[in-house]
Each structure stands twice: as structure tokens, then as C-alpha cells.
Design an enzyme around this catalytic site. Sequence first.
Site, PDB file in Angstrom:
ATOM      1  N   SER A 127       0.858  -1.192   0.000  1.00 26.43           N
ATOM      2  CA  SER A 127       0.000   0.000   0.000  1.00 26.43           C
ATOM      3  C   SER A 127       0.885   1.230   0.000  1.00 26.43           C
ATOM      4  O   SER A 127       2.045   1.175   0.441  1.00 26.43           O
ATOM      5  CB  SER A 127      -0.863   0.006   1.265  1.00 26.43           C
ATOM      6  OG  SER A 127      -1.436   1.277   1.467  1.00 26.43           O
ATOM      7  N   TYR A 140      -1.978  -0.597  10.217  1.00 31.91           N
ATOM      8  CA  TYR A 140      -2.085  -1.008   8.804  1.00 31.91           C
ATOM      9  C   TYR A 140      -0.795  -0.655   8.060  1.00 31.91           C
ATOM     10  O   TYR A 140      -0.224  -1.497   7.350  1.00 31.91           O
ATOM     11  CB  TYR A 140      -3.293  -0.317   8.166  1.00 31.91           C
ATOM     12  CG  TYR A 140      -3.504  -0.661   6.710  1.00 31.91           C
ATOM     13  CD1 TYR A 140      -4.022  -1.902   6.330  1.00 31.91           C
ATOM     14  CD2 TYR A 140      -3.183   0.251   5.701  1.00 31.91           C
ATOM     15  CE1 TYR A 140      -4.212  -2.214   4.992  1.00 31.91           C
ATOM     16  CE2 TYR A 140      -3.366  -0.057   4.373  1.00 31.91           C
ATOM     17  CZ  TYR A 140      -3.886  -1.291   4.018  1.00 31.91           C
ATOM     18  OH  TYR A 140      -4.069  -1.598   2.680  1.00 31.91           O
TER      19      TYR A 140
HETATM   20  P1  NAP Z   1     -11.280  -6.470  -0.915  1.00 34.48           P
HETATM   21  O1  NAP Z   1     -12.079  -6.315  -2.155  1.00 34.48           O
HETATM   22  O2  NAP Z   1     -11.933  -6.308   0.394  1.00 34.48           O
HETATM   23  O3  NAP Z   1     -10.517  -7.863  -0.978  1.00 34.48           O
HETATM   24  C1  NAP Z   1      -9.901  -8.430   0.153  1.00 34.48           C
HETATM   25  C2  NAP Z   1      -9.665  -9.901  -0.121  1.00 34.48           C
HETATM   26  O4  NAP Z   1      -9.000 -10.468   1.010  1.00 34.48           O
HETATM   27  C3  NAP Z   1     -10.962 -10.674  -0.342  1.00 34.48           C
HETATM   28  O5  NAP Z   1     -10.809 -11.572  -1.424  1.00 34.48           O
HETATM   29  C4  NAP Z   1     -11.139 -11.437   0.958  1.00 34.48           C
HETATM   30  O6  NAP Z   1     -11.806 -12.670   0.684  1.00 34.48           O
HETATM   31  C5  NAP Z   1      -9.672 -11.691   1.337  1.00 34.48           C
HETATM   32  N1  NAP Z   1      -9.578 -11.980   2.768  1.00 34.48           N
HETATM   33  C6  NAP Z   1      -9.962 -11.169   3.801  1.00 34.48           C
HETATM   34  N2  NAP Z   1      -9.767 -11.808   4.971  1.00 34.48           N
HETATM   35  C7  NAP Z   1      -9.246 -13.036   4.653  1.00 34.48           C
HETATM   36  C8  NAP Z   1      -8.840 -14.150   5.433  1.00 34.48           C
HETATM   37  N3  NAP Z   1      -8.908 -14.156   6.772  1.00 34.48           N
HETATM   38  N4  NAP Z   1      -8.373 -15.253   4.771  1.00 34.48           N
HETATM   39  C9  NAP Z   1      -8.316 -15.276   3.434  1.00 34.48           C
HETATM   40  N5  NAP Z   1      -8.670 -14.246   2.649  1.00 34.48           N
HETATM   41  C10 NAP Z   1      -9.129 -13.145   3.262  1.00 34.48           C
HETATM   42  O7  NAP Z   1     -10.091  -5.393  -0.896  1.00 34.48           O
HETATM   43  P2  NAP Z   1      -8.928  -5.063  -1.957  1.00 34.48           P
HETATM   44  O8  NAP Z   1      -8.857  -3.597  -2.057  1.00 34.48           O
HETATM   45  O9  NAP Z   1      -9.044  -5.874  -3.187  1.00 34.48           O
HETATM   46  O10 NAP Z   1      -7.677  -5.529  -1.101  1.00 34.48           O
HETATM   47  C11 NAP Z   1      -6.638  -6.314  -1.679  1.00 34.48           C
HETATM   48  C12 NAP Z   1      -5.309  -5.859  -1.085  1.00 34.48           C
HETATM   49  O11 NAP Z   1      -5.026  -4.537  -1.534  1.00 34.48           O
HETATM   50  C13 NAP Z   1      -5.274  -5.819   0.433  1.00 34.48           C
HETATM   51  O12 NAP Z   1      -4.057  -6.382   0.871  1.00 34.48           O
HETATM   52  C14 NAP Z   1      -5.307  -4.334   0.746  1.00 34.48           C
HETATM   53  O13 NAP Z   1      -4.642  -4.058   1.946  1.00 34.48           O
HETATM   54  C15 NAP Z   1      -4.565  -3.783  -0.444  1.00 34.48           C
HETATM   55  N6  NAP Z   1      -4.799  -2.372  -0.750  1.00 34.48           N
HETATM   56  C16 NAP Z   1      -6.052  -1.925  -0.993  1.00 34.48           C
HETATM   57  C17 NAP Z   1      -6.259  -0.574  -1.278  1.00 34.48           C
HETATM   58  C18 NAP Z   1      -7.617  -0.008  -1.567  1.00 34.48           C
HETATM   59  O14 NAP Z   1      -7.741   1.245  -1.573  1.00 34.48           O
HETATM   60  N7  NAP Z   1      -8.633  -0.807  -1.836  1.00 34.48           N
HETATM   61  C19 NAP Z   1      -5.159   0.305  -1.323  1.00 34.48           C
HETATM   62  C20 NAP Z   1      -3.885  -0.199  -1.060  1.00 34.48           C
HETATM   63  C21 NAP Z   1      -3.721  -1.548  -0.786  1.00 34.48           C
HETATM   64  P3  NAP Z   1     -12.814 -13.415   1.693  1.00 34.48           P
HETATM   65  O15 NAP Z   1     -13.600 -12.364   2.416  1.00 34.48           O
HETATM   66  O16 NAP Z   1     -13.612 -14.289   0.765  1.00 34.48           O
HETATM   67  O17 NAP Z   1     -11.935 -14.213   2.599  1.00 34.48           O
END
Ligand code: NAP
Length: 235
Positions: A127, A140
Site C-alpha cells: 500500500s 495497517y
Molecule cells: P477487498 O475487495 O476487500 O478484498 C480483500 C480480499 O482479502 C478478499 O478476497 C477477501 O476474501 C480476502 N480476505 C480477507 N480476509 C481473509 C482471510 N482471513 N483469509 C483469506 N482471505 C481473506 O479489498 P482489496 O482492495 O481488493 O484488497 C486487496 C489488497 O489490496 C489488500 O491487501 C489491501 O490491503 C490492499 N490495498 C487496498 C487498497 C484499496 O484502496 N482498496 C489500497 C492499497 C492496498 P474473503 O472475504 O472471501 O476471505
Amino acid sequence: MKNAIVTGASSGIGLACAYKLVNMGYKVIGVSRDFSKCNCDHHNFVHVACDLTKKEQLVALQHKIDKQNTYILINAAGVGHFGPHETLRIDQIEEIITLNLTAPLLLTKLFLKPLKENSGYIFNISSISAQQPAIFGAAYGASKAGLQHFGHSLFKEARKSGLKVINIAPDITNTAFFDGLDFKPTEDPQSFIEPEDIADIVAHTLNLRPNTVVTNITLEPQKFKLEKRPRKKSQ
Ligand code: NAP
């Protein structure tokens, strides 16, 4: 067929990467707790249910996934809890560290041998919070800075094998990440990244001449804008 393990493949960035890789001819092993929320059927997209915060379930993955052909690991599963640090619950802090940092380190350990033998790729979705102070996101940011540092160190350790380790550091991305939070992207499309943009970066990196390694990619939206929601009370 080359395999790609993608965590967080049921939603957002992980799901977009999974689709991109399937369309590039990879077999994708998606790892998440619940795939019922996504309409993601494809014969080369295998779903493996796993709670990555549960060590026994994570370790058991090595027996469920064909290790030999593992060529790509994308650590995308992650969670964020934000607010003044003293307001975060203990279990929220533990979840951040276990899912965002411990799980990628353990998964990498389990699949590193074939990834090195195959001169493969590890993509860590960290991130922008890893690169600058994250106000109300200290835990975080710490988890993501740790992940980023791990990746850079691992590349230096394993580069002779041909392994590539790429840190992708996105800012606000339009996903379900914000569902339970007290802020979210605005409606202005210039104020967020789409998960497909990150999948495009992954594809572009895979298409580079193999001797050139991109180790760090930062993605920011054109404009910085967030929409606030009333803060939820934590214990
Ligand atoms: P998201 O749509 O909420 O996806 C999160 C994913 O993590 C889901 O597939 C969820 O699947 C999985 N997950 C959550 N808890 C889990 C667990 N205990 N075991 C296995 N899988 C788990 O959010 P996203 O934005 O795509 O996030 C992906 C990555 O990008 C994350 O690492 C986040 O920190 C990073 N990121 C996001 C942003 C942003 O602005 N969105 C910015 C920078 C970095 P299930 O619920 O089915 O388990």
C-alpha cells in the site's frame, strides 16, 4: 500449464488479477474464505477456501496445491482497520498483522522452492501507506511496510535463482475494502484506481524482458479525495 496462486481472489484486486492471469493462459488457484460473493467461474480458476489467519489452514494449502508448477504468487488478501490507535480492538490489530504480514511470509516460505526453481514471480500488494506515515492507520501502515521490506530483502536473497519479487503499492482503489470503514472513495473517477489497473500492471510486469526486474510500483489516482462516513465506535 503454469500455476498462479492468488490470495484474496474472491474480491477486488485479487479477483481482477485472477481474471487477468486466466486470460493470459495461467491456471489460477484462488485462495480466500468465501467465493460465493463473486461470479467467478472459469475452468482454469480453481477456488480453495482458506482463512489465512488460521495457521493450520494456511499450512495445509501446501498439500492442496500442485507445488511443482507454481510460477506466480500474488499476496493480495488483506484487511484494514483505521482510527486512533488506542481505539482499535486487540483482535483488529492482530488481524491486520496476521493477514497482511504473517500470512504472506508463511505462504512464501511454503512455495518458495518451486518459485525459485521456476524463476517465478511474487507480487506483494502492499500500500502507499507503507511509504509514508499513515495517520489513523499506524498498524495497517506497519503491516504493509513490513511486507514491502520483506519483499525487497527476499529479492536480494533469491535473485540469483531468477525469482522476481515485486512490491505493488496502490493508493485508494475502488473495492470492497472500504465496506466497513468510515471513509471511502468519492464518486469522482479521477479519485480512485480501479482493481483492473493493478491487474494490468501485473500483466505488464510479466511481459517484460526477464532480465529487467521492476521491484517497486506505486499507483496513485489523479486526484486525492475521500468521502467520510460517521466514525463507528470501537472498544
Ligand atoms: P477487498 O475487495 O476487500 O478484498 C480483500 C480480499 O482479502 C478478499 O478476497 C477477501 O476474501 C480476502 N480476505 C480477507 N480476509 C481473509 C482471510 N482471513 N483469509 C483469506 N482471505 C481473506 O479489498 P482489496 O482492495 O481488493 O484488497 C486487496 C489488497 O489490496 C489488500 O491487501 C489491501 O490491503 C490492499 N490495498 C487496498 C487498497 C484499496 O484502496 N482498496 C489500497 C492499497 C492496498 P474473503 O472475504 O472471501 O476471505
